[in-house]
Write an enzyme that holds these catalytic residues in place. Structure first.
Site, short mmCIF file in Angstrom:
data_model
loop_
_atom_site.label_atom_id
_atom_site.label_comp_id
_atom_site.label_asym_id
_atom_site.label_seq_id
_atom_site.Cartn_x
_atom_site.Cartn_y
_atom_site.Cartn_z
N ARG A 109 0.86 -1.36 -0.08
CA ARG A 109 -0.11 0.17 -0.03
C ARG A 109 0.70 1.14 -0.13
O ARG A 109 0.47 2.01 -0.80
CB ARG A 109 -0.87 -0.08 1.30
N THR A 110 1.74 1.38 0.85
CA THR A 110 2.59 2.61 0.92
C THR A 110 3.22 2.71 -0.32
O THR A 110 3.18 3.91 -0.87
CB THR A 110 3.56 2.39 2.28
N LYS A 114 26.63 -5.01 -2.71
CA LYS A 114 28.12 -5.03 -2.74
C LYS A 114 28.70 -4.24 -1.53
O LYS A 114 29.77 -4.06 -1.47
CB LYS A 114 28.27 -4.31 -3.99
N ARG A 161 11.68 3.94 2.60
CA ARG A 161 11.37 2.94 3.89
C ARG A 161 12.57 2.13 3.93
O ARG A 161 13.17 1.85 3.20
CB ARG A 161 10.15 2.09 3.55
N HIS A 205 6.01 6.51 11.05
CA HIS A 205 5.67 6.31 9.76
C HIS A 205 4.64 7.81 9.50
O HIS A 205 3.26 7.48 9.37
CB HIS A 205 4.72 5.11 9.44
#
Length: 303
Positions: A52-53, A81, A102, A130
Site C-alpha cells: 500500500r505505501t 555490494k 522506507r 510512519h
C-alpha cells in the site's frame, strides 16, 4: 508552508502544517489528476517490502505528473555490494528532487535527511515512525467525524512495535483526544509515548479487554501483531491472536464509530466486518493516495 521540508517524524510538521496537508488532500480527492510536477523526478527507495505505501506514493507521484525512479527490492542495488546508506542517499539525491524512503532500521530516515541534498519523506523506519500514514489516518478521521478535536480513540493490538500508533498519538495530541490503549502485557504502549502524553496532559487509559472500550470509542484503530518485529517467535505465537474483531461485537457501539487499520490485516479483523458501514479501512487506504499527493506537492511546490 512545508516547501523543501523533510518529513521524517510527524513532529517535523506543526499543527498548522498538518492541517494544510489535510486541506491539500481534500483538493486532490476532488480532482486527483493534476500534472503540476511535470519536469520533476522523485526517487522511491524501498529497502523493506511494502504494498500500500509504495503503490500509493508512486500513484500519487504519477497523478502529479512527476517521473519516478527507484527500487522496491534492495537486492537489486549496490547495497548487496556493501554500499552504505550514506553513499546511496548522496548518490540518489544528485538525481532526484525528492526521496521517499522506507527502511527497516529505526533512525534511518533521519540519518538519510542529514546526508541528502533534497527533502526526504519517511515511508516507515522500523518500529519508529510512519508520518505519511499518520497524515492519511488524520484525514480519514476528519472526513468521518467532521473534526479532529475531542475524540475518543481506541488503539488495539501491537502498541509496542506499531509505528503507526506511535506517530498518531503524537500528531493527535494537538487536538485534545482521549486514548484507550488495548494490548497484552507483551505489546503495551511504550513508556516514552505515555510520558509524552503525560507531559501534555492528554488523557489515556490502558486495558487488556477490547470489549471494555468498544462502546466508548469514536475511532477504533486496529493493528496487526507484526511477526517481523519479534526476535522470539514463541512470544509472537503467544500474542498473535489475542484480539479479533467480529461483526457481532459492533452491535452496541456508537453510530459514528469508524474502524481504521493501516493494513495488511492477518486475522485481527474478521471478513464479516467488511460489509459493516463502520468499516473504513479500505477507504482509508485510498485516502493515502490523496494525502501523499498533498505531502509531495506541498514540499516541492509550496502550494
Amino acid at each position: 508552508m512545508i516547501k523543501n521540508k523533510s518529513l521524517v517524524s510527524i513532529t517535523d510538521f506543526s499543527r498548522e502544517e498538518i492541517l494544510h496537508v489535510l486541506d491539500l488532500a481534500a483538493q486532490f480527492e476532488s480532482n486527483p489528476n493534476q500534472p503540476i510536477l511535470q519536469g520533476h523526478i522523485i526517487a522511491s527507495l524501498f529497502f523493506e517490502p511494502s504494498t500500500r505505501t509504495r503503490l500509493s506514493f508512486e500513484t500519487a507521484m504519477n497523478r502529479l505528473g512527476a517521473r519516478v525512479i527507484g527500487f522496491s527490492d534492495p537486492g537489486v542495488t549496490s547495497a548487496t555490494k556493501g554500499e552504505t546508506l550514506k553513499d546511496t542517499i548522496k548518490m540518489v539525491s544528485n538525481y532526484a528532487d525528492l526521496i521517499v524512503m522506507r527502511h527497516p532500521l529505526e533512525g534511518a530516515a533521519r540519518y538519510a535527511s542529514e546526508q541528502s541534498r533534497v527533502p526526504i519523506v519517511n515511508a516507515g523506519d522500523g518500529a519508529n515512525q510512519h508520518p505519511s500514514q499518520t497524515l492519511l489516518d488524520m484525514y480519514s478521521i476528519r472526513k468521518t467525524q467532521g473534526r479532529l478535536e475531542d475524540l475518543k480513540i481506541a488503539m488495539v493490538g501491537d502498541l509496542k512495535y506499531g509505528r503507526t500508533v506511535h506517530s498518531l498519538i503524537q500528531a493527535m495530541s494537538d487536538f485534545n483526544p482521549t486514548f484507550y490503549f488495548v494490548a497484552p502485557d507483551e505489546l503495551k504502549m511504550p513508556n516514552e509515548y505515555k510520558q509524552f502524553l503525560d507531559e501534555r496532559g492528554i488523557r489515556y487509559e490502558e486495558y487488556t479487554d477490547m470489549a471494555d472500550v468498544l462502546p466508548k470509542a469514536d475511532i477504533l484503530y486496529m493493528t496487526r501483531v507484526q511477526k517481523e518485529r519479534f526476535a522470539d517467535l514463541m512470544e509472537y505465537e503467544r500474542v498473535k491472536n489475542t484480539y479479533v474483531l467480529h461483526n457481532a461485537m459492533l452491535d452496541d457501539t456508537k453510530d459514528n464509530l469508524k474502524i481504521l487499520h493501516p493494513l495488511p490485516r492477518v486475522g485481527e479483523i474478521s471478513e464479516d466486518v467488511d460489509l459493516n458501514p463502520k468499516a473504513y479501512y479500505f477507504k482509508q487506504a485510498e485516502n493515502g493516495m490523496y494525502t501523499r499527493m498533498g505531502i509531495i506537492a506541498g514540499i516541492l511546490t509550496g502550494m
